[in-house]
Design an enzyme around this catalytic site. Sequence first.
Site, PDB file in Angstrom:
ATOM      1  N   LYS B  83       0.446  -0.752   0.133  1.00 32.27           N
ATOM      2  CA  LYS B  83      -0.137   0.260  -0.033  1.00 32.27           C
ATOM      3  C   LYS B  83       1.114   1.334  -0.194  1.00 32.27           C
ATOM      4  O   LYS B  83       0.499   2.343   0.150  1.00 32.27           O
ATOM      5  CB  LYS B  83      -0.798   0.012   1.056  1.00 32.27           C
ATOM      6  CG  LYS B  83      -1.766  -1.084   1.141  1.00 32.27           C
ATOM      7  CD  LYS B  83      -3.067  -0.647   2.588  1.00 32.27           C
ATOM      8  CE  LYS B  83      -3.093  -2.635   2.960  1.00 32.27           C
ATOM      9  NZ  LYS B  83      -3.703  -2.077   4.275  1.00 32.27           N
ATOM     10  N   ARG B 104      14.665  -8.449   5.048  1.00 32.26           N
ATOM     11  CA  ARG B 104      15.196  -8.871   3.995  1.00 32.26           C
ATOM     12  C   ARG B 104      14.586  -7.877   2.862  1.00 32.26           C
ATOM     13  O   ARG B 104      13.225  -7.480   3.160  1.00 32.26           O
ATOM     14  CB  ARG B 104      14.734 -10.018   3.478  1.00 32.26           C
ATOM     15  CG  ARG B 104      14.951 -10.673   1.562  1.00 32.26           C
ATOM     16  CD  ARG B 104      15.426 -11.250   1.314  1.00 32.26           C
ATOM     17  NE  ARG B 104      16.697 -12.167   1.667  1.00 32.26           N
ATOM     18  CZ  ARG B 104      17.223 -13.380   1.412  1.00 32.26           C
ATOM     19  NH1 ARG B 104      16.364 -14.131   0.384  1.00 32.26           N
ATOM     20  NH2 ARG B 104      18.479 -14.205   1.823  1.00 32.26           N
ATOM     21  N   HIS B 132      24.838  -9.593   2.520  1.00 35.26           N
ATOM     22  CA  HIS B 132      23.982 -10.478   3.160  1.00 35.26           C
ATOM     23  C   HIS B 132      25.189 -11.414   4.568  1.00 35.26           C
ATOM     24  O   HIS B 132      25.643 -11.839   4.031  1.00 35.26           O
ATOM     25  CB  HIS B 132      23.810 -11.100   1.772  1.00 35.26           C
ATOM     26  CG  HIS B 132      22.908 -12.901   1.920  1.00 35.26           C
ATOM     27  ND1 HIS B 132      22.079 -12.966   4.075  1.00 35.26           N
ATOM     28  CD2 HIS B 132      22.062 -13.355   1.957  1.00 35.26           C
ATOM     29  CE1 HIS B 132      21.549 -13.529   4.251  1.00 35.26           C
ATOM     30  NE2 HIS B 132      21.446 -14.167   2.668  1.00 35.26           N
TER      31      HIS B 132
END
Lengths: 157, 306
Positions: B83, B104, B132
């Site tokens: 949204k 993530r 990462h």
Amino acid sequence: METVEEKKLIVTKIKEGTVIDRIPPGKALKVLHVLGINDNYPYTVALAMRVKSKKMQLKDIVKIKGKMLTSEESQKLSLIAPNAVVNIINDYKVEKKIVLEIPEQVSEIIKCLNPNCVTNNREPVFPSFSVISKEPLILQCKYCDRLLEGQNLSEQL
Amino acid sequence: MKFTKFIFSTLNLSREYLESIFSLASKIEQNPENYLNKCNGKILAILFFEPSTRTMLSFESAMLRLGGSILGFASGKTSSSAKGETIADTLRMINGYADIAVIRHYLEGVGEIAKKYSSIPVISGGTGTQAHPTQAMLDLYTIKKAFGKIDGLKIALMGDLKYGRTIPSLLYGLAKYDDVTLYLISPKELKIRSHVRQRLNGFNLKFYEIDDISQIIDELDVLYVTRIQKERFPDQLDYERLKSSYKISPETLNNVKDSFILLHPLPRVDEITPEVDSLPCAKYFEQAKNGVFVRMALILNLLGVE
């Protein structure tokens, strides 16, 4: 040799405004662009390019009546004209003299070109870069780590 | 043990901090029963705006094995980001629902947003192509476990070194160790990015960028393979030509050292043939399992429990 006309242009005093001296030769037009000086500017502007200089061999000079630099403009100028001298003139006298130096950090005036950087995606943060090299000028985005240099950088100044 | 609040990069983690996490992970691995109730009453929020199998499940497994609970979502499509909600708002909201979060996201620079807007600890589960860090930490843990050290090893990273987010994190982690010799093997289109190379140059690290593994495979201690993605090549003929040069089969490994190990962050497609899986050097499934211990250690550290 400079003509009398050239000398006159360079030495003519202004009552109030800014004189930017020791601009690297050829960069004066870029300086005017950064300062938003265009054909609608209502006051006197003098520009001299490739003037002989004892310190630099050649330099550009810009005189702008009625103009005071904002901090954003100073920050941008320091990136395109490092070591230029900004003289703030009031009542024909040099009120303040500032030597422009490339800062360690550059904030808000330049965008990161990485479309996936958070600074380009509606997040409540502003672009911010670390200067990792002054010659050649290389900036690194503090958010996504990407480098900004060369044409990608100069196009934004 | 030093506590930290945010893990978004291995660049700012000291060797001492990494070692303390590995040491705790090792204790957990040896005696998991001692840690069963360490996070009773604590909640881990899983905020995954991109798909994941191992990272998400191993974080969930880690928290459950510590006696904690989990909540969250596995896709941006099912959260309010669909949204138009910002990451900053999502984090501020989740601060009232959980004690620690893992995020993530496809965007890069999320760590700076977390530092500014989150009052609870946040761990990166991968951000864009940028980083990462927990994958890199479990990779380092696996190497440490196999050799008892990381210093002095000869390590090659092969495959997509440009878009793989694990690569910069692993490189910055390896850079904290002494006398590591690194070989970066990739097609020229997929070499490490300039900002990663520039960062590496700031470390006392020997690294060589080459395009053929055959000349160095026999002297390697570790080969870390990543997937070359088809969509990275504008010309599919280039991809077809290159993929076979970056494929590991038992024949490729004929003359490797006895102690040699083969790692892969997974998922693999065809860069390691299934016949390799049964070789003693194939450690990639153990590597994935190690992720749980390392993530348990991180959760304990960030919550200030151990």
